[in-house]
Motif scaffolding. Sequence first.
Motif, mmCIF file in Angstrom:
data_model
loop_
_atom_site.group_PDB
_atom_site.id
_atom_site.type_symbol
_atom_site.label_atom_id
_atom_site.label_comp_id
_atom_site.label_asym_id
_atom_site.label_seq_id
_atom_site.Cartn_x
_atom_site.Cartn_y
_atom_site.Cartn_z
ATOM 1 N N ARG A 131 0.832 -1.208 0.000
ATOM 2 C CA ARG A 131 0.000 0.000 0.000
ATOM 3 C C ARG A 131 0.866 1.257 0.000
ATOM 4 O O ARG A 131 0.588 2.221 -0.723
ATOM 5 N N GLN A 132 1.932 1.264 0.814
ATOM 6 C CA GLN A 132 2.822 2.416 0.854
ATOM 7 C C GLN A 132 3.511 2.630 -0.495
ATOM 8 O O GLN A 132 3.717 3.769 -0.932
ATOM 9 N N TYR B 270 -2.761 -14.079 -6.232
ATOM 10 C CA TYR B 270 -2.683 -14.055 -4.764
ATOM 11 C C TYR B 270 -2.712 -12.614 -4.253
ATOM 12 O O TYR B 270 -3.437 -12.288 -3.299
ATOM 13 N N LEU B 271 -1.929 -11.740 -4.888
ATOM 14 C CA LEU B 271 -1.888 -10.346 -4.452
ATOM 15 C C LEU B 271 -3.261 -9.702 -4.567
ATOM 16 O O LEU B 271 -3.707 -8.991 -3.663
ATOM 17 N N LYS C 197 -7.654 -7.254 -1.722
ATOM 18 C CA LYS C 197 -9.083 -6.947 -1.631
ATOM 19 C C LYS C 197 -9.653 -7.351 -0.274
ATOM 20 O O LYS C 197 -10.499 -6.638 0.291
ATOM 21 N N LEU C 198 -9.183 -8.459 0.273
ATOM 22 C CA LEU C 198 -9.639 -8.879 1.595
ATOM 23 C C LEU C 198 -9.237 -7.865 2.664
ATOM 24 O O LEU C 198 -9.993 -7.589 3.597
ATOM 25 N N ASP D 141 -8.784 -0.250 -8.520
ATOM 26 C CA ASP D 141 -9.718 0.725 -7.935
ATOM 27 C C ASP D 141 -9.037 1.584 -6.875
ATOM 28 O O ASP D 141 -9.343 2.774 -6.726
ATOM 29 N N TYR D 142 -8.119 0.973 -6.127
ATOM 30 C CA TYR D 142 -7.401 1.723 -5.089
ATOM 31 C C TYR D 142 -6.546 2.822 -5.730
ATOM 32 O O TYR D 142 -6.527 3.972 -5.263
ATOM 33 N N ILE D 143 -5.845 2.470 -6.821
ATOM 34 C CA ILE D 143 -5.015 3.453 -7.522
ATOM 35 C C ILE D 143 -5.883 4.566 -8.113
ATOM 36 O O ILE D 143 -5.563 5.759 -8.013
ATOM 37 N N LEU D 144 -6.997 4.179 -8.722
ATOM 38 C CA LEU D 144 -7.904 5.172 -9.306
ATOM 39 C C LEU D 144 -8.423 6.130 -8.242
ATOM 40 O O LEU D 144 -8.470 7.348 -8.457
#
Length: 361
Positions: A255-256, A281-282, A287-288, A296-299
């Motif tokens: 995430r960082q 796997y990633l 998502k979990l 979606d996180y990057i967007l």
Amino acid sequence: MLKVLLVDDESWNRDIVRTFGLWDELGMEIAGEAEDGSEALRLAGELSPQIVITDMRMPGADGVKLMNQLHECYPEIKVIVVSGYDDFKYAQNAIRYGAVDYLLKPIDPGELNDVLRKCRKELEENSHAREPYALDIEVSFSLSSYKQLMRVHFNELNPEGVNAVLEGIEKELVQGGSGRPGMLRQAASEMLLLLKELMRSNALEEDVLKAEIPREVLMSGSSTAAYLKQLYGTSLEQLIGQRKFKNKLNLDEVRQYINAHFAEAVTLEGLARAFFVSKEYLSKVFKLEYGCNVTDYILQLRMEKAKEWLAEESIPIKTVAALAGYEDVGYFYRVFKKHYGVAPGEMRKQAAGLKMSNPKG
């Protein structure tokens, strides 16, 4: 303390330089700021700065006129040029007046401080007694796309991609560098500055970069490219070994990493390669943990930052798009409108309306 003069007609550009510079650490201070070349020349006479950081496009006396006058009146001053992609032809003549280096908008903090260190070193060595080294803006322009690719491939631990970028640079140097040692030195210096930035961002030791570029490296385009391949290869091997040593995936590190590189071409495949796991796997564990997939996180990050920058009316929408990682402004408009339901320009108008209705807020 070395005195620095900032010259730009847009206050937000001066704010960025003021914020990003490691002034105390470098033994420097911002002695003054000017909005055009005429005011800058007056302040140069009053403040006697050792370094001037100037934009190229300004109303009245622009960066070209300022550099011409500084070259005539204060040749000992070190000048750093700030330029956008669209200004390369415009800036070319000014660069020949001995600018120490140039910074491409949007300004990268690492590159800014590296150039400031370079200025300090040259001043300490009293380098004005030697013939100034004039940069060739066309060389920098041709390297810019290679640099963007290199950032992605290096951070994703992709040796094939890194080697492909360096082979592309080698072709450019072999074709254009014959009999032009200045071009080879500039290309080597710019790529080493980038490598230093990449090593710092990945917490790697920089000892390999402390030595001066050997003279024999600059004998030909092939020898310069071989030198870069050796340094990039050694550094990438070090990073791969460092990542492999960690035998357990740390999602907080992932995430960082995304937070630091969201404006680059970050992909699920690249992240999986960089952290030695499968993309399936990633994707599943990310998502979990965070409730959304990587894309979606990057967007979401890009859109949140774009919305924040749009609230500052002095930042052009084209610049907002670039800062958020979109080279195609039209595509940025479409993505932004799909995400927020309004176009960037409309979002800016809404933000301006809120400021007017609540001026104290």
